[in-house]
Write an enzyme that holds these catalytic residues in place. Sequence first.
Site, PDB file in Angstrom:
ATOM      1  N   ASP A  51       0.853  -1.194   0.000  1.00  0.00           N
ATOM      2  CA  ASP A  51       0.000   0.000   0.000  1.00  0.00           C
ATOM      3  C   ASP A  51       0.886   1.241   0.000  1.00  0.00           C
ATOM      4  O   ASP A  51       1.590   1.508   0.971  1.00  0.00           O
ATOM      5  CB  ASP A  51      -0.902  -0.025   1.228  1.00  0.00           C
ATOM      6  N   GLU A 130      30.181  14.697  -1.518  1.00  0.00           N
ATOM      7  CA  GLU A 130      30.871  14.874  -0.242  1.00  0.00           C
ATOM      8  C   GLU A 130      29.829  15.320   0.779  1.00  0.00           C
ATOM      9  O   GLU A 130      29.598  16.514   0.965  1.00  0.00           O
ATOM     10  CB  GLU A 130      31.984  15.918  -0.361  1.00  0.00           C
ATOM     11  N   GLU A 132      28.570  16.160   4.179  1.00  0.00           N
ATOM     12  CA  GLU A 132      28.992  16.505   5.533  1.00  0.00           C
ATOM     13  C   GLU A 132      27.835  16.299   6.508  1.00  0.00           C
ATOM     14  O   GLU A 132      26.662  16.302   6.114  1.00  0.00           O
ATOM     15  CB  GLU A 132      29.467  17.959   5.572  1.00  0.00           C
ATOM     16  N   GLU A 211      35.395  18.296  10.252  1.00  0.00           N
ATOM     17  CA  GLU A 211      35.129  19.459   9.407  1.00  0.00           C
ATOM     18  C   GLU A 211      35.278  20.739  10.216  1.00  0.00           C
ATOM     19  O   GLU A 211      35.638  20.713  11.394  1.00  0.00           O
ATOM     20  CB  GLU A 211      33.728  19.349   8.772  1.00  0.00           C
ATOM     21  N   GLU A 219      33.196  14.752   7.905  1.00  0.00           N
ATOM     22  CA  GLU A 219      33.065  14.380   6.497  1.00  0.00           C
ATOM     23  C   GLU A 219      33.708  13.011   6.292  1.00  0.00           C
ATOM     24  O   GLU A 219      34.813  12.757   6.783  1.00  0.00           O
ATOM     25  CB  GLU A 219      33.737  15.405   5.585  1.00  0.00           C
ATOM     26  N   HIS A 268      29.029  18.823  -1.801  1.00  0.00           N
ATOM     27  CA  HIS A 268      29.614  19.121  -3.100  1.00  0.00           C
ATOM     28  C   HIS A 268      29.533  17.878  -3.982  1.00  0.00           C
ATOM     29  O   HIS A 268      29.872  16.778  -3.544  1.00  0.00           O
ATOM     30  CB  HIS A 268      31.071  19.562  -2.940  1.00  0.00           C
ATOM     31  N   ARG A 338      37.251  27.983  -4.529  1.00  0.00           N
ATOM     32  CA  ARG A 338      36.144  27.374  -3.807  1.00  0.00           C
ATOM     33  C   ARG A 338      35.030  28.357  -3.480  1.00  0.00           C
ATOM     34  O   ARG A 338      34.038  27.987  -2.848  1.00  0.00           O
ATOM     35  CB  ARG A 338      36.661  26.705  -2.528  1.00  0.00           C
ATOM     36  N   GLU A 357      33.014  20.186  -9.975  1.00  0.00           N
ATOM     37  CA  GLU A 357      32.407  20.079  -8.648  1.00  0.00           C
ATOM     38  C   GLU A 357      31.328  21.147  -8.514  1.00  0.00           C
ATOM     39  O   GLU A 357      31.626  22.342  -8.540  1.00  0.00           O
ATOM     40  CB  GLU A 357      33.479  20.263  -7.571  1.00  0.00           C
ATOM     41  N   ARG A 359      28.930  22.976  -6.130  1.00  0.00           N
ATOM     42  CA  ARG A 359      29.083  23.145  -4.692  1.00  0.00           C
ATOM     43  C   ARG A 359      27.819  23.543  -3.914  1.00  0.00           C
ATOM     44  O   ARG A 359      27.770  23.358  -2.697  1.00  0.00           O
ATOM     45  CB  ARG A 359      30.178  24.183  -4.426  1.00  0.00           C
TER      46      ARG A 359
END
Length: 469
Positions: A51, A130, A132, A211, A219, A268, A338, A357, A359
């Site tokens: 269900d 990645e 965290e 981190e 991480e 990321h 970054r 990447e 972010r």
Amino acid sequence: MDPKSVLNFANDEGVKFVDLRFTDLPGSWQHISFPISQLTEDSFTEGFGFDASSIRGWANISESDMLLVPDPSRFWIDPFFEEPTLCLFADAIDPITHTGYVYDPRSVAERAEDYLRSTGVADVAYFGPEAEFFVFDHVSFRNEPHHAFFRFESEEGNWTSDNPDENLGFRIRTKEGYVPVPPFDTLQDLRSEIALNLEAVGISPECHHHEVASGGQCEIDFRFASMVTTADNLMLFKYIVRNTALQYGKSATFMPKPLYGDNGSGMHCHQSLWKNGQPLFGGDQYADLSEMALYYIGGLLKHAPAIIAFAAPTTNSYKRLVPGYEAPVNLAYSARNRSAAIRIPMFSKNPKAKRLEFRPPDPSCNPYLAMSAMLMAGLDGVLNKIHPGEPLEKDIYEMSDDEKLHIPHLPASLEDALDALEADHEFLLKGGVFTEALIARHIEYKRKREVNALRLRPHPIEFQLYFDV
């Protein structure tokens, strides 16, 4: 693996139950268990009826019958159950059409991979997230019409307790540390245990560390894989993290921004396209990228405001995505930088290592929907040759306000992101990957259940600001 291999494994391991795992629309894992005697070779085509009317974001009560069809390619023994239990990912199948259920996130991701192959652009998209997370010693919260609070405790906390007697428990402070050694990092053994549990269920951890944020932010990275496999891995990863933390008497959360004034948890997403075993993102363009990679970036940047409604899908996400803080909200790309929404890692010149990447995403997302949206945006860029323009080599956080005005940015709230998705989602409909119905259901669910839930409630800070007006 084939069904016979699964059954042989279950017999060899003395399994007593089979547990089918699937994901609701917001992105939480669900499960149903059966005695192992009910799992046969036919189960992998005929499925198990259940269900679906009570699953968040799924069927109405008038269309509740659904099938769960186990995927024999991935199975493991649950490390936390007392009785030996075989676990399998399952797809929700409409019993009338015998196709992937329109609101099943995993079916969306499978259709996205099918669409990728149908374009001829590539035959596999690799993703590496990645994710965290925070680990707290104690968490409590409550929301009543006349009373609301949240409270968490951590011996790593960079704050002072209201009760002086409790301050002995807040002795380790890591706000200025990123990857400190013990005793400042108190979670080494927990992360190592998580890594061992990940290996036991078929996920290959690559590294783990503390981190930046105080309060036990961590991480643990695991090896990239094809998109559906990576989304599967992320669901299993979050399950392993939470349950291992519980065994240590702690609580783990993937909430993007639990702490005011400190870093939030991002996810990321590294991604690349391959064909016939060869990488397609390496080349002689900017940052050793190929032209295809630049077009993929162009698609991501163009559709980022809509993508983020899936990739940062909570009201709390936008307490992390704030200009001038740790999360990139400005839509630009750059090598190594970054502070850009898209970064091109420069660790290696090997074409096999060339990737981008993205972010802005965070780990509160439904990975099947978020990664599918990213892939569809990138493919739209490739197929329509959407060039991303010039890269941004400056640190965005150090630019003047006038310079920043010329850089497009992400929506400032979940409500704005949902508006952006409503206005820009044609790229998601190609190949039948997403449907109008799923997108509308996601938007409606988020507006009614989350945006309004926050918007209609007084906030404690409002009493400080306005009680004496």
